[in-house]
Design an enzyme around this catalytic site. Structure first.
Site, PDB file in Angstrom:
ATOM      1  N   ASN A  14       2.850  -8.471   1.452  1.00  0.00           N
ATOM      2  CA  ASN A  14       1.762  -9.452   1.449  1.00  0.00           C
ATOM      3  C   ASN A  14       0.696  -9.000   0.458  1.00  0.00           C
ATOM      4  O   ASN A  14      -0.065  -8.070   0.742  1.00  0.00           O
ATOM      5  CB  ASN A  14       1.180  -9.564   2.869  1.00  0.00           C
ATOM      6  CG  ASN A  14      -0.033 -10.469   2.916  1.00  0.00           C
ATOM      7  OD1 ASN A  14      -0.270 -11.267   2.004  1.00  0.00           O
ATOM      8  ND2 ASN A  14      -0.817 -10.347   3.987  1.00  0.00           N
ATOM      9  N   LYS A  16      -1.906 -10.516  -0.382  1.00  0.00           N
ATOM     10  CA  LYS A  16      -3.218 -11.075  -0.035  1.00  0.00           C
ATOM     11  C   LYS A  16      -3.836 -11.724  -1.290  1.00  0.00           C
ATOM     12  O   LYS A  16      -3.101 -12.255  -2.121  1.00  0.00           O
ATOM     13  CB  LYS A  16      -4.134 -10.018   0.560  1.00  0.00           C
ATOM     14  CG  LYS A  16      -3.445  -9.196   1.647  1.00  0.00           C
ATOM     15  CD  LYS A  16      -4.402  -8.367   2.430  1.00  0.00           C
ATOM     16  CE  LYS A  16      -3.631  -7.394   3.315  1.00  0.00           C
ATOM     17  NZ  LYS A  16      -4.276  -7.108   4.547  1.00  0.00           N
ATOM     18  N   HIS A  99      -1.536 -14.911  10.229  1.00  0.00           N
ATOM     19  CA  HIS A  99      -1.962 -13.560   9.828  1.00  0.00           C
ATOM     20  C   HIS A  99      -3.356 -13.283  10.388  1.00  0.00           C
ATOM     21  O   HIS A  99      -4.181 -14.192  10.502  1.00  0.00           O
ATOM     22  CB  HIS A  99      -1.957 -13.441   8.302  1.00  0.00           C
ATOM     23  CG  HIS A  99      -2.182 -12.044   7.838  1.00  0.00           C
ATOM     24  ND1 HIS A  99      -3.445 -11.515   7.706  1.00  0.00           N
ATOM     25  CD2 HIS A  99      -1.312 -11.052   7.504  1.00  0.00           C
ATOM     26  CE1 HIS A  99      -3.337 -10.248   7.303  1.00  0.00           C
ATOM     27  NE2 HIS A  99      -2.055  -9.950   7.172  1.00  0.00           N
ATOM     28  N   GLU A 101      -5.949 -12.128   9.169  1.00  0.00           N
ATOM     29  CA  GLU A 101      -7.083 -12.584   8.347  1.00  0.00           C
ATOM     30  C   GLU A 101      -7.275 -14.094   8.467  1.00  0.00           C
ATOM     31  O   GLU A 101      -8.406 -14.587   8.387  1.00  0.00           O
ATOM     32  CB  GLU A 101      -6.875 -12.125   6.893  1.00  0.00           C
ATOM     33  CG  GLU A 101      -7.108 -10.627   6.768  1.00  0.00           C
ATOM     34  CD  GLU A 101      -6.171  -9.907   5.818  1.00  0.00           C
ATOM     35  OE1 GLU A 101      -5.639 -10.540   4.890  1.00  0.00           O
ATOM     36  OE2 GLU A 101      -5.969  -8.691   6.011  1.00  0.00           O
ATOM     37  N   GLU A 170       1.321  -7.173  14.313  1.00  0.00           N
ATOM     38  CA  GLU A 170       0.352  -6.453  13.477  1.00  0.00           C
ATOM     39  C   GLU A 170      -0.951  -6.249  14.248  1.00  0.00           C
ATOM     40  O   GLU A 170      -1.791  -7.156  14.313  1.00  0.00           O
ATOM     41  CB  GLU A 170       0.043  -7.260  12.219  1.00  0.00           C
ATOM     42  CG  GLU A 170       1.239  -7.547  11.356  1.00  0.00           C
ATOM     43  CD  GLU A 170       0.806  -7.867   9.930  1.00  0.00           C
ATOM     44  OE1 GLU A 170       1.027  -7.038   9.059  1.00  0.00           O
ATOM     45  OE2 GLU A 170       0.217  -8.934   9.718  1.00  0.00           O
ATOM     46  N   GLY A 176      -5.063  -2.656   6.998  1.00  0.00           N
ATOM     47  CA  GLY A 176      -5.966  -2.273   5.909  1.00  0.00           C
ATOM     48  C   GLY A 176      -6.919  -1.153   6.256  1.00  0.00           C
ATOM     49  O   GLY A 176      -7.904  -0.934   5.535  1.00  0.00           O
ATOM     50  N   SER A 216      -1.027  -0.801   7.819  1.00  0.00           N
ATOM     51  CA  SER A 216      -1.135   0.479   7.109  1.00  0.00           C
ATOM     52  C   SER A 216       0.213   1.186   6.959  1.00  0.00           C
ATOM     53  O   SER A 216       0.270   2.421   7.021  1.00  0.00           O
ATOM     54  CB  SER A 216      -2.167   1.377   7.798  1.00  0.00           C
ATOM     55  OG  SER A 216      -3.456   0.775   7.726  1.00  0.00           O
TER      56      SER A 216
HETATM   57  C1  PEP Z   1      -1.018  -7.084   6.122  1.00  0.00           C
HETATM   58  O1  PEP Z   1      -1.681  -7.606   5.238  1.00  0.00           O
HETATM   59  O2  PEP Z   1      -0.303  -7.787   6.857  1.00  0.00           O
HETATM   60  C2  PEP Z   1      -1.062  -5.638   6.305  1.00  0.00           C
HETATM   61  C3  PEP Z   1      -0.343  -5.096   7.243  1.00  0.00           C
HETATM   62  O3  PEP Z   1      -1.882  -4.933   5.459  1.00  0.00           O
HETATM   63  P1  PEP Z   1      -1.894  -3.331   5.245  1.00  0.00           P
HETATM   64  O4  PEP Z   1      -0.456  -2.898   5.052  1.00  0.00           O
HETATM   65  O5  PEP Z   1      -2.714  -3.117   4.026  1.00  0.00           O
HETATM   66  O6  PEP Z   1      -2.468  -2.728   6.474  1.00  0.00           O
END
Ligand code: PEP
Length: 255
Positions: A14, A16, A99, A101, A170, A176, A216
């Site tokens: 992803n 983003k 997601h 966000e 998640e 992040g 992460s």
């Molecule tokens: C994500 O955007 O779904 C995500 C898991 O980001 P990150 O790997 O940066 O934590």
């Protein structure tokens, strides 16, 4: 592995709202060279909407799939700035829905994810449904209740679990932040998601459903998740912007 048919791991990248057009092209070319023909893991690239067409062109004919990061539920109309599921057909094979966000920055509700899920399925695309609890919910012992609520809301009115659907577990506190869940915790939560799906639908379809961990994930911790029986891949944000790191993560899932 609890299912009769082994679940092929699936890893998503992803991006983003990152990359200029030139950066996106360079990364797509790099990924194509690294991944083309890689077997044993399905790899899905989620670039920003602006580069979806470029991604489809540059990855066309390769083993890499393209997914959209978001979608609107109406098929067309006066919805300035939005992109519908039918518009994605021919460009994206899958769509990320719910997601964290989208939920926590843009205020999307479980009802919205339900509408989006229906729109994506109606268009014949594969949904990747993201769910996960906030830090305070985890600390308050409410993780299971939150996951149950998000899944119940997303599947409101569904008689069966869509066969191609992927769930991305998640935890919001891990996205992040560099604070990845331990492999044991990811396994426990993904198994929890599977149990909720079995309760809501049936054991067979829950066992066939692929469930990713996200939060992460990096080249150093991916192997730990790959070893978990209920973690069928990962959804990667930051580390998916670096070809070498993303390749190492995906290769960790090749048996
Ligand atoms: C994500 O955007 O779904 C995500 C898991 O980001 P990150 O790997 O940066 O934590």
């Amino acid at each position: 592995m609890t299912s009769a048919t082994p679940r092929v791991p699936i890893v998503g990248g992803n991006w983003k709202m990152n990359t200029t057009r030139a950066e996106a092209h360079a990364l797509l070319r790099d990924l194509r060279a690294r991944f083309d023909g890689l077997r044993g893991v399905e790899v899905v690239i989620c670039p920003p909407a602006a580069w979806l067409g470029d991604a489809a062109d540059l990855l066309g004919g390769s083993s890499l799939a393209v997914a959209a990061q978001n979608v609107y539920w109406e098929p067309k109309g006066a919805f300035t700035g939005e992109v519908s599921a039918p518009m994605l057909v021919g460009t994206a094979a899958a769509v990320l829905i719910g997601h964290s966000e989208r939920r926590h920055v843009f205020g999307e509700t479980d009802e919205d994810t339900n509408r989006k899920l229906r729109a994506v399925l109606d268009a014949g695309l594969r949904p990747v449904l993201a769910i996960g609890e906030l830090r305070e919910e985890a600390e308050g012992g409410r993780t299971e209740a939150v996951l149950r609520r998000q899944l119940t809301g997303a599947f409101e009115g569904f008689d069966a679990l869509p066969p191609d659907l992927v769930v991305a577990y998640e935890p919001v506190w891990a996205i992040g932040t560099g604070l990845a869940a331990t492999a044991d915790d990811a396994q426990e939560r993904c198994a929890m998601v599977r149990a909720i799906l079995a309760e809501r639908f049936d054991r067979t379809s829950a066992d066939a459903c692929r469930i990713q961990y996200g939060g992460s994930v990096n080249a150093g911790n991916a192997a730990g998740y790959a070893a978990c029986p209920d973690v069928d891949g990962v959804l990667v944000g930051g580390a998916s912007l670096d070809g070498a790191s993303f390749e190492a993560i995906c290769r960790a899932f090749v048996a």
